[in-house]
Design an enzyme around this catalytic site. Structure first.
Site, PDB file in Angstrom:
ATOM      1  N   GLY A  46       0.746  -1.146  -0.094  1.00 31.36           N
ATOM      2  CA  GLY A  46      -0.117   0.022   0.059  1.00 31.36           C
ATOM      3  C   GLY A  46       0.703   1.349   0.114  1.00 31.36           C
ATOM      4  O   GLY A  46       0.240   2.526   0.480  1.00 31.36           O
ATOM      5  N   SER A  74       4.336  -6.490   1.030  1.00 31.71           N
ATOM      6  CA  SER A  74       3.372  -6.675  -0.228  1.00 31.71           C
ATOM      7  C   SER A  74       2.123  -7.863   0.107  1.00 31.71           C
ATOM      8  O   SER A  74       2.809  -8.785   0.614  1.00 31.71           O
ATOM      9  CB  SER A  74       3.840  -7.211  -1.556  1.00 31.71           C
ATOM     10  OG  SER A  74       2.791  -7.334  -2.244  1.00 31.71           O
ATOM     11  N   GLU A  76       0.930  -9.895  -1.671  1.00 35.39           N
ATOM     12  CA  GLU A  76       1.403 -10.951  -2.319  1.00 35.39           C
ATOM     13  C   GLU A  76       2.571 -11.794  -2.082  1.00 35.39           C
ATOM     14  O   GLU A  76       3.095 -12.278  -3.016  1.00 35.39           O
ATOM     15  CB  GLU A  76       1.178 -10.571  -4.017  1.00 35.39           C
ATOM     16  CG  GLU A  76      -0.049  -9.823  -4.377  1.00 35.39           C
ATOM     17  CD  GLU A  76      -1.200 -11.045  -4.336  1.00 35.39           C
ATOM     18  OE1 GLU A  76      -1.071 -11.895  -4.114  1.00 35.39           O
ATOM     19  OE2 GLU A  76      -2.264 -10.449  -4.934  1.00 35.39           O
ATOM     20  N   HIS A  95       5.104  -8.624 -10.389  1.00 35.71           N
ATOM     21  CA  HIS A  95       3.712  -8.741 -10.534  1.00 35.71           C
ATOM     22  C   HIS A  95       3.199  -7.515 -10.882  1.00 35.71           C
ATOM     23  O   HIS A  95       3.227  -6.374 -10.324  1.00 35.71           O
ATOM     24  CB  HIS A  95       3.062  -9.215  -9.173  1.00 35.71           C
ATOM     25  CG  HIS A  95       1.508  -9.110  -9.276  1.00 35.71           C
ATOM     26  ND1 HIS A  95       0.849  -9.579 -10.184  1.00 35.71           N
ATOM     27  CD2 HIS A  95       0.644  -8.576  -8.256  1.00 35.71           C
ATOM     28  CE1 HIS A  95      -0.275  -9.095  -9.975  1.00 35.71           C
ATOM     29  NE2 HIS A  95      -0.480  -8.946  -8.734  1.00 35.71           N
ATOM     30  N   HIS A 158      -6.860 -10.554 -12.900  1.00 34.87           N
ATOM     31  CA  HIS A 158      -5.798  -9.940 -11.805  1.00 34.87           C
ATOM     32  C   HIS A 158      -4.789  -9.314 -12.556  1.00 34.87           C
ATOM     33  O   HIS A 158      -4.642  -8.089 -12.394  1.00 34.87           O
ATOM     34  CB  HIS A 158      -5.600 -10.913 -10.881  1.00 34.87           C
ATOM     35  CG  HIS A 158      -4.714 -10.544  -9.720  1.00 34.87           C
ATOM     36  ND1 HIS A 158      -4.853 -11.078  -8.509  1.00 34.87           N
ATOM     37  CD2 HIS A 158      -3.785  -9.333  -9.629  1.00 34.87           C
ATOM     38  CE1 HIS A 158      -3.956 -10.499  -7.794  1.00 34.87           C
ATOM     39  NE2 HIS A 158      -3.450  -9.475  -8.284  1.00 34.87           N
TER      40      HIS A 158
END
Length: 218
Positions: A46, A74, A76, A95, A158
């Site tokens: 974020g 992250s 992810e 990513h 995504h």
């Protein structure tokens, strides 16, 4: 503060990724893996890439334990660590939420061999993984399973995940996949793309082995 080189490189490429439009806002993430030390350097959750500082980079191990840093990694991080566990040559993961790759991921459609450069992904077709919610271990497992030998894979509805021998090569592969996805999109908008055959792609893969400048010997 330790690991200055890795931190500065991630900050640099985060800014490049944002400026070049491969991810907008705080979306997308990048990491570097030091296999000898068993450490993963990953962008924080974020935080705007244009405002990220070297001290914001999180240092963790492959099990997700934070070794250094006061930010959350992250969301992810599972995706990154599982790629490192399953792809021994990988030293960086990128990513993105790039537009054309994400368009095809929303169609659950692979990126096809509409251009020979797709061979850079170590595959003749970039697959699309099944849908799983972002930030979950299930998503990471789906991505790794779908990728097979490919160093690039789409995440349904995504985005894209790629890995490489270093951050420069991983980011370069992410850009190439977006380029090929755009070619595929544009070709499909006016007709049916003619795909390169397996035989033609085998010739490309063989040619890539001797592409570029030969290494000088002492």
């Amino acid at each position: 503060m330790n690991y200055i080189k890795e931190r500065e490189e991630l900050v640099e490429y985060g800014k490049i990724m944002s400026k070049e439009g491969l991810s907008s806002g705080t979306s997308g993430n990048l990491s570097i893996y030091d296999a000898e030390k068993g450490l993963v350097f990953i962008t924080p959750s974020g935080v705007d890439y244009l405002k990220t500082k070297p001290e914001d980079i999180v240092v963790m191990n492959l099990e997700g334990e934070i070794i250094e840093g006061d930010k959350k990694p992250s969301s992810e991080w599972h995706l990154h660590t599982l790629f490192y566990k399953n792809k021994p040559e990988a030293r960086a993961v990128v990513h993105t939420h790039s537009v054309y790759c994400t368009t095809f991921s929303s169609l659950r459609m692979p990126i096809y061999p509409v251009h020979y450069v797709i061979a850079d992904a170590n595959a003749f077709e970039v697959p699309c993984a099944r849908y799983e919610r972002y930030g979950t271990e299930k998503l990471a497992k789906a991505a790794v399973e779908a990728s097979g030998d490919s160093n690039a894979v789409l995440l349904a509805n995504h985005g894209l995940v790629v890995c490489g021998k270093n951050l420069k090569s991983a980011y370069g592969l992410a850009k190439e996949m977006e380029y090929i996805a755009e070619i595929q999109y544009r070709a499909m908008s006016v007709g049916k793309p003619v795909l390169l055959t397996d035989e033609e792609m085998e010739e490309v893969a063989e040619g890539f082995k001797s592409y570029g400048q030969a290494q000088k010997k002492d």
